[in-house]
Write a protein that holds these residues in place. Sequence first.
Motif, PDB file in Angstrom:
ATOM      1  N   PHE A 107      36.389  34.758  49.452  1.00  0.00           N
ATOM      2  CA  PHE A 107      37.173  33.536  49.599  1.00  0.00           C
ATOM      3  C   PHE A 107      36.188  32.508  48.763  1.00  0.00           C
ATOM      4  O   PHE A 107      36.977  31.924  47.683  1.00  0.00           O
ATOM      5  N   THR A 108      35.016  32.547  48.682  1.00  0.00           N
ATOM      6  CA  THR A 108      34.243  31.725  47.929  1.00  0.00           C
ATOM      7  C   THR A 108      34.152  31.905  46.550  1.00  0.00           C
ATOM      8  O   THR A 108      34.214  31.223  45.553  1.00  0.00           O
ATOM      9  N   ASN A 109      34.267  33.495  46.288  1.00  0.00           N
ATOM     10  CA  ASN A 109      34.071  34.105  45.003  1.00  0.00           C
ATOM     11  C   ASN A 109      35.487  33.559  44.263  1.00  0.00           C
ATOM     12  O   ASN A 109      35.547  33.072  43.075  1.00  0.00           O
ATOM     13  N   PHE A 110      36.495  33.826  44.977  1.00  0.00           N
ATOM     14  CA  PHE A 110      37.905  33.358  44.435  1.00  0.00           C
ATOM     15  C   PHE A 110      38.217  31.911  44.020  1.00  0.00           C
ATOM     16  O   PHE A 110      38.490  31.712  42.897  1.00  0.00           O
ATOM     17  N   LEU A 111      37.594  31.383  45.062  1.00  0.00           N
ATOM     18  CA  LEU A 111      37.674  29.746  44.679  1.00  0.00           C
ATOM     19  C   LEU A 111      36.801  29.297  43.400  1.00  0.00           C
ATOM     20  O   LEU A 111      37.280  28.593  42.636  1.00  0.00           O
ATOM     21  N   HIS A 112      35.529  29.913  43.283  1.00  0.00           N
ATOM     22  CA  HIS A 112      34.972  29.395  42.252  1.00  0.00           C
ATOM     23  C   HIS A 112      35.556  30.171  40.626  1.00  0.00           C
ATOM     24  O   HIS A 112      35.594  29.207  39.852  1.00  0.00           O
ATOM     25  N   ASN A 113      36.022  31.340  41.072  1.00  0.00           N
ATOM     26  CA  ASN A 113      36.736  31.811  40.008  1.00  0.00           C
ATOM     27  C   ASN A 113      37.878  31.117  39.255  1.00  0.00           C
ATOM     28  O   ASN A 113      38.128  31.100  38.113  1.00  0.00           O
ATOM     29  N   ALA A 114      38.468  30.572  40.481  1.00  0.00           N
ATOM     30  CA  ALA A 114      39.603  29.650  40.165  1.00  0.00           C
ATOM     31  C   ALA A 114      39.154  28.283  39.668  1.00  0.00           C
ATOM     32  O   ALA A 114      40.138  27.717  38.752  1.00  0.00           O
ATOM     33  N   THR A 115      38.328  27.992  39.920  1.00  0.00           N
ATOM     34  CA  THR A 115      38.036  26.492  39.536  1.00  0.00           C
ATOM     35  C   THR A 115      36.884  26.337  38.415  1.00  0.00           C
ATOM     36  O   THR A 115      37.269  25.244  37.832  1.00  0.00           O
ATOM     37  N   GLN A 116      36.146  27.199  38.482  1.00  0.00           N
ATOM     38  CA  GLN A 116      34.956  27.368  37.434  1.00  0.00           C
ATOM     39  C   GLN A 116      34.242  25.894  37.600  1.00  0.00           C
ATOM     40  O   GLN A 116      33.660  25.331  36.573  1.00  0.00           O
ATOM     41  N   ILE A 117      33.952  25.375  38.765  1.00  0.00           N
ATOM     42  CA  ILE A 117      33.242  24.482  39.131  1.00  0.00           C
ATOM     43  C   ILE A 117      31.726  24.576  38.723  1.00  0.00           C
ATOM     44  O   ILE A 117      31.406  25.663  38.482  1.00  0.00           O
TER      45      ILE A 117
END
Length: 183
Positions: A158-168
């Motif tokens: 979940f956190t991997n995908f969120l970062h990969n989607a947002t690139q924060i």
Amino acid sequence: MKKIQVPTKEQVDAKAQQIFGQLEQSLGMVPNLYATIGYSSNVLEGFLGFSQAVAQSSFTKKEGEAIKLAVSETNQCQYCTAAHTALAKMNGFSEQDTIDIRKGTIADERLNVLVNTAHEITKSRGRISDETKERFFEQGFDEKALVDLVALVNLTGFTNFLHNATQIPVDFPAVPAINHQAA
């Protein structure tokens, strides 16, 4: 194209603000990824609750960090790879150990089986081979541990995908890219 920004405490709802306060007390900061999850206070609350439940799993903290690091590497998440490298070191791994975990070549046989099983679960969407399951169980893990492992893989995903989607922005020390052995 819209760029996702890390929200400030004032940009999230009251429930997320309260959770941010709790994170600041326990961690000394609100990591950028947690702050970004805070756009949805219900998801942040659920994520943290699930994180606490999974932390009470079949694995030691050290094993848990190895799993999270392996999954983050598999999902090519710069943020989580950096965060879990730092946390793995805090839990007793050396710099070389973290690289070996990321490559799936850690010398400790039990950890190697664990991180490679996590890698296969991640890569194959849970469809692990009979050989992998057999190696997992030969290391003394049981059915509960398999359920716990799948939960930890999904939590990390979940956190991997969120970062990969947002690139924060990553707010942990960067880690070098590694060359993987041919799979």
